[in-house]
Enzyme design. Structure first.
Site, PDB file in Angstrom:
ATOM      1  N   LYS A 222      -0.874   6.036   4.244  1.00  0.00           N
ATOM      2  CA  LYS A 222      -1.419   5.311   5.403  1.00  0.00           C
ATOM      3  C   LYS A 222      -1.318   6.185   6.642  1.00  0.00           C
ATOM      4  O   LYS A 222      -0.264   6.765   6.910  1.00  0.00           O
ATOM      5  CB  LYS A 222      -0.633   4.012   5.643  1.00  0.00           C
ATOM      6  CG  LYS A 222      -0.870   2.941   4.574  1.00  0.00           C
ATOM      7  CD  LYS A 222      -0.056   1.692   4.911  1.00  0.00           C
ATOM      8  CE  LYS A 222      -0.031   0.703   3.757  1.00  0.00           C
ATOM      9  NZ  LYS A 222      -1.132  -0.232   3.724  1.00  0.00           N
TER      10      LYS A 222
ATOM     11  N   ASP B 145       3.474   6.490  -3.656  1.00  0.00           N
ATOM     12  CA  ASP B 145       3.885   5.357  -2.843  1.00  0.00           C
ATOM     13  C   ASP B 145       2.754   5.242  -1.828  1.00  0.00           C
ATOM     14  O   ASP B 145       2.660   6.069  -0.914  1.00  0.00           O
ATOM     15  CB  ASP B 145       5.211   5.638  -2.133  1.00  0.00           C
ATOM     16  CG  ASP B 145       5.645   4.448  -1.303  1.00  0.00           C
ATOM     17  OD1 ASP B 145       4.766   3.828  -0.667  1.00  0.00           O
ATOM     18  OD2 ASP B 145       6.841   4.124  -1.277  1.00  0.00           O
ATOM     19  N   HIS B 146       1.876   4.266  -1.995  1.00  0.00           N
ATOM     20  CA  HIS B 146       0.641   4.303  -1.206  1.00  0.00           C
ATOM     21  C   HIS B 146       0.902   4.171   0.297  1.00  0.00           C
ATOM     22  O   HIS B 146       0.065   4.536   1.109  1.00  0.00           O
ATOM     23  CB  HIS B 146      -0.382   3.270  -1.702  1.00  0.00           C
ATOM     24  CG  HIS B 146      -0.110   1.867  -1.270  1.00  0.00           C
ATOM     25  ND1 HIS B 146       0.776   1.050  -1.906  1.00  0.00           N
ATOM     26  CD2 HIS B 146      -0.610   1.126  -0.239  1.00  0.00           C
ATOM     27  CE1 HIS B 146       0.807  -0.121  -1.298  1.00  0.00           C
ATOM     28  NE2 HIS B 146      -0.022  -0.111  -0.284  1.00  0.00           N
TER      29      HIS B 146
ATOM     30  N   ARG C  64      -7.928   0.604 -23.470  1.00  0.00           N
ATOM     31  CA  ARG C  64      -8.089  -0.005 -24.794  1.00  0.00           C
ATOM     32  C   ARG C  64      -9.371  -0.817 -24.911  1.00  0.00           C
ATOM     33  O   ARG C  64      -9.982  -0.875 -25.962  1.00  0.00           O
ATOM     34  CB  ARG C  64      -6.890  -0.918 -25.084  1.00  0.00           C
ATOM     35  CG  ARG C  64      -5.673  -0.136 -25.527  1.00  0.00           C
ATOM     36  CD  ARG C  64      -4.512  -1.056 -25.824  1.00  0.00           C
ATOM     37  NE  ARG C  64      -4.003  -1.647 -24.585  1.00  0.00           N
ATOM     38  CZ  ARG C  64      -2.712  -1.699 -24.265  1.00  0.00           C
ATOM     39  NH1 ARG C  64      -1.801  -1.222 -25.086  1.00  0.00           N
ATOM     40  NH2 ARG C  64      -2.316  -2.244 -23.145  1.00  0.00           N
TER      41      ARG C  64
ATOM     42  N   LYS D  12       3.700   3.233  -9.023  1.00  0.00           N
ATOM     43  CA  LYS D  12       4.899   2.426  -9.090  1.00  0.00           C
ATOM     44  C   LYS D  12       4.621   1.199  -9.954  1.00  0.00           C
ATOM     45  O   LYS D  12       3.447   0.856 -10.087  1.00  0.00           O
ATOM     46  CB  LYS D  12       5.356   2.014  -7.699  1.00  0.00           C
ATOM     47  CG  LYS D  12       4.392   1.048  -6.982  1.00  0.00           C
ATOM     48  CD  LYS D  12       4.998   0.532  -5.735  1.00  0.00           C
ATOM     49  CE  LYS D  12       5.561  -0.849  -5.914  1.00  0.00           C
ATOM     50  NZ  LYS D  12       4.590  -1.916  -5.756  1.00  0.00           N
TER      51      LYS D  12
ATOM     52  N   HIS E  24       8.449   1.357  -0.692  1.00  0.00           N
ATOM     53  CA  HIS E  24       7.835   1.400   0.642  1.00  0.00           C
ATOM     54  C   HIS E  24       8.863   1.313   1.771  1.00  0.00           C
ATOM     55  O   HIS E  24       8.800   2.069   2.738  1.00  0.00           O
ATOM     56  CB  HIS E  24       6.839   0.244   0.828  1.00  0.00           C
ATOM     57  CG  HIS E  24       5.835   0.123  -0.284  1.00  0.00           C
ATOM     58  ND1 HIS E  24       5.299   1.211  -0.915  1.00  0.00           N
ATOM     59  CD2 HIS E  24       5.261  -0.960  -0.862  1.00  0.00           C
ATOM     60  CE1 HIS E  24       4.429   0.793  -1.833  1.00  0.00           C
ATOM     61  NE2 HIS E  24       4.396  -0.517  -1.824  1.00  0.00           N
TER      62      HIS E  24
ATOM     63  N   LYS F  87       6.875 -12.421   1.043  1.00  0.00           N
ATOM     64  CA  LYS F  87       5.536 -12.968   0.804  1.00  0.00           C
ATOM     65  C   LYS F  87       5.478 -14.394   1.349  1.00  0.00           C
ATOM     66  O   LYS F  87       6.497 -15.052   1.487  1.00  0.00           O
ATOM     67  CB  LYS F  87       5.235 -12.965  -0.693  1.00  0.00           C
ATOM     68  CG  LYS F  87       5.172 -11.542  -1.267  1.00  0.00           C
ATOM     69  CD  LYS F  87       4.273 -11.448  -2.466  1.00  0.00           C
ATOM     70  CE  LYS F  87       4.216 -10.050  -3.032  1.00  0.00           C
ATOM     71  NZ  LYS F  87       3.300  -9.146  -2.333  1.00  0.00           N
TER      72      LYS F  87
HETATM   73  C1  BG6 Z   1       2.302  -3.090  -3.288  1.00  0.00           C
HETATM   74  C2  BG6 Z   1       3.088  -4.262  -3.777  1.00  0.00           C
HETATM   75  O1  BG6 Z   1       2.941  -1.884  -3.599  1.00  0.00           O
HETATM   76  O2  BG6 Z   1       2.163  -3.182  -1.880  1.00  0.00           O
HETATM   77  C3  BG6 Z   1       2.423  -5.562  -3.366  1.00  0.00           C
HETATM   78  O3  BG6 Z   1       3.171  -4.192  -5.180  1.00  0.00           O
HETATM   79  C4  BG6 Z   1       2.181  -5.598  -1.886  1.00  0.00           C
HETATM   80  O4  BG6 Z   1       3.200  -6.679  -3.761  1.00  0.00           O
HETATM   81  C5  BG6 Z   1       1.474  -4.332  -1.445  1.00  0.00           C
HETATM   82  O5  BG6 Z   1       1.392  -6.738  -1.601  1.00  0.00           O
HETATM   83  C6  BG6 Z   1       1.369  -4.260   0.055  1.00  0.00           C
HETATM   84  O6  BG6 Z   1       0.563  -3.169   0.377  1.00  0.00           O
HETATM   85  P1  BG6 Z   1      -0.272  -3.150   1.708  1.00  0.00           P
HETATM   86  O7  BG6 Z   1      -0.940  -1.820   1.706  1.00  0.00           O
HETATM   87  O8  BG6 Z   1      -1.226  -4.304   1.630  1.00  0.00           O
HETATM   88  O9  BG6 Z   1       0.722  -3.325   2.797  1.00  0.00           O
END
Ligand code: BG6
Length: 501
Positions: free
Chosen positions: A191, A186-187, A47, A157, A249, A350
């Site tokens: 890894k 899902d990143h 936007r 996500k 995750h 956290k």
């Molecule tokens: C994200 C979460 O998917 O993953 C974050 O939304 C989190 O809150 C992060 O900090 C952690 O990812 P990584 O790759 O730093 O372990």
């Protein structure tokens, strides 16, 4: 890796953090390493009003902060950025999508390439539905077999807020795209060390035979972060760790540690095994939620030697009476032949003392000790620790004779570390994932059934919490290991959290 097909990547939400911090640096690195063909284009769609040059400048600036290849050479970046354009548009206006359609057709012609289009939703979830509708109604999306190119959708996500909303969003997407066109990110699955869980288990003859309830006492999966909520208050306070980390995750890590070997290493077989595994996770009753799930929220404290941290409720944008969880620990069982009776302890939080993600596999104690002073009780268990980050690697704790005239056993480590074994750095998660999307390989993405089962499992906890008394938050200090109730959860079973020093 081989070179990629020509394609156009359209990034919705291109002015946002994710695009600047993760997506563009990853695309740049793939380009810099020669994976892109000459004919490709990247179109930012958002936007915010900007022209192409202004947009390219924002990308360049953020790349100099976040790209692993920084500093970025201006001339080199120019070669990359001539493939980048920006369209300032509205997410709920069909005309925007019609203009986008014309734009992509012109670009494809200009580059003399098939209409290979990737739609990347990097927007807040509140506009996912608008985008999917826009793509569908404008004819940009096609769930038919296309002869003149492919179309794929990538979705970040959070995928839904609960089972019902995830199911609804999924049906919307499925009305415009087929499952084979959908890439749910899902990143963690991108890894290297997460993929290595499967290599470790299935590419070595010695571990798989003992990977079961005959030899394994219990498994711990931890994703602990020292950072707080940062600037994501609006999103996080609605999600909590349970939706932010556990639903995706952590359950994906659990799946990879516990699945049966797939027949073939491909997207379908892997998803089939994951679905089977997730279906075997024992559903939690309200009593289980009361007894086997601990939630926490951080208080003020000190991170490292001297970083003073605010409490969660004092963070910018967080309501002073928020009862959102910033920490969750839980115990699960998997009701199948391999894992019957083996507890899985999973925790994520956290503002924890140490930043680390690891999986610890504790083997059973010996039935008998031969070694005088070392009774069965004080002989340490064998433990395999898979460190996902930082210090990526795998360690195996064994007992060895300590030097001297007596037969005494001391624990020692056999270890493998990425840095020393594989010189150089592995591609970042987003590079791998983007590469696979362009290649059309869904192995590292999760399928509808996996996503919905995960929501069911997490839904049990969220619903359980609704019927339990409100938690007394905050209940752990920033810079500590989390709430004392989490220690009790594992200590009451005669066990302790791994590597808390
Ligand atoms: C994200 C979460 O998917 O993953 C974050 O939304 C989190 O809150 C992060 O900090 C952690 O990812 P990584 O790759 O730093 O372990």
């Amino acid at each position: 890796m081989k070179g990629l097909n020509p394609c156009g990547i359209i990034i919705f939400g291109a002015s946002g953090d994710l695009a600047h911090i993760k997506i563009f640096p990853a695309l740049y690195n793939l380009w810099d390493e020669g994976f892109f063909p000459d004919n490709f284009f990247i179109t930012g769609f958002a936007r915010t009003k900007m022209d192409d040059e202004q947009f390219r400048k924002t990308i360049y600036d953020s790349m100099n902060i976040y790209c692993r290849k920084r500093p970025i050479d201006v001339k080199h970046f120019k070669d990359f950025s001539k493939h980048i354009n920006y369209l300032s548009m509205s997410y709920n206006d069909i005309k925007s999508y019609e203009s986008l359609k014309t734009f992509t057709e012109t670009k494809s012609k200009e580059y003399g390439m098939p209409k290979n289009l990737i739609f990347y939703l990097s927007t807040p979830p509140s506009v996912y539905q608008d985008v999917v509708e826009g793509l569908n109604n404008s004819g940009l999306a096609s769930n038919k077999e296309q002869k003149d190119g492919f179309s794929r959708i990538v979705i970040e996500k959070p995928f839904g807020y609960d089972y019902e909303s995830a199911n609804e969003l999924n049906s919307d997407i499925l009305s415009a795209f087929q499952e084979r066109q959908i890439y749910r990110i899902d990143h963690y699955l991108g890894k290297e060390t997460v993929q290595n869980i499967l290599a470790f288990r299935f590419a070595n003859a010695i571990f798989e035979p003992v990977w079961n309830n005959k030899y394994i006492d219990h498994i711990q999966i931890s994703a602990l972060e020292s950072i707080g909520v940062g600037s994501r208050a609006g999103y996080f306070d609605n999600a909590g760790i349970i939706r932010d980390m556990m639903q995706n995750h952590m359950l994906q890590l659990l799946s990879l540690v516990a699945i049966e070997p797939p027949a073939i290493f491909d997207a379908d077989d892997l998803s089939n095994e994951k679905a089977k595994l997730l279906k075997s996770v024992r559903r939690l009753t309200i009593n289980d939620v009361r007894n086997n799930v601990v939630r926490g929220q951080y208080d003020r404290g000190t991170i490292g030697d001297n970083e003073e941290a605010l409490s969660y409720r004092e963070e910018k944008g967080i309501p002073v009476d928020s009862i959102t969880d910033t920490y969750v620990a839980l115990k699960l069982y998997i009701d199948n032949y391999r894992w019957a009776g083996v507890p899985f302890y999973i925790r994520s939080g956290k503002r924890i003392k140490e930043h680390k993600t690891e999986i610890a596999i504790y083997f059973k104690k010996l039935p008998h000790s031969l070694f005088g002073k070392n009774s069965v009780e004080n002989l340490e268990q064998n433990i395999i620790t898979i460190t996902i980050q930082p210090n990526e690697g795998i360690e195996l704790k064994i007992g060895a004779k300590s030097p001297g005239f007596k037969m005494e056993i001391e624990p020692v480590e056999l270890s493998f570390f990425y840095k020393s074994s594989f010189k150089g750095t592995p591609p970042e998660a987003y590079e791998r994932l983007l590469y696979d999307i362009m290649e059309g390989d869904q192995t590292l993405f999760y399928r509808t059934d996996n996503m919905l089962i995960s929501w069911k499992l997490i839904g049990d906890i969220i619903n359980g919490w609704k019927s339990l008394p409100a938690p007394m938050f905050p209940n752990y200090e920033s810079g500590s290991w989390g709430p004392k109730e989490a220690d009790e959860l594992i200590n009451k079973d005669g066990r302790a959290w791994h590597n808390e020093i």
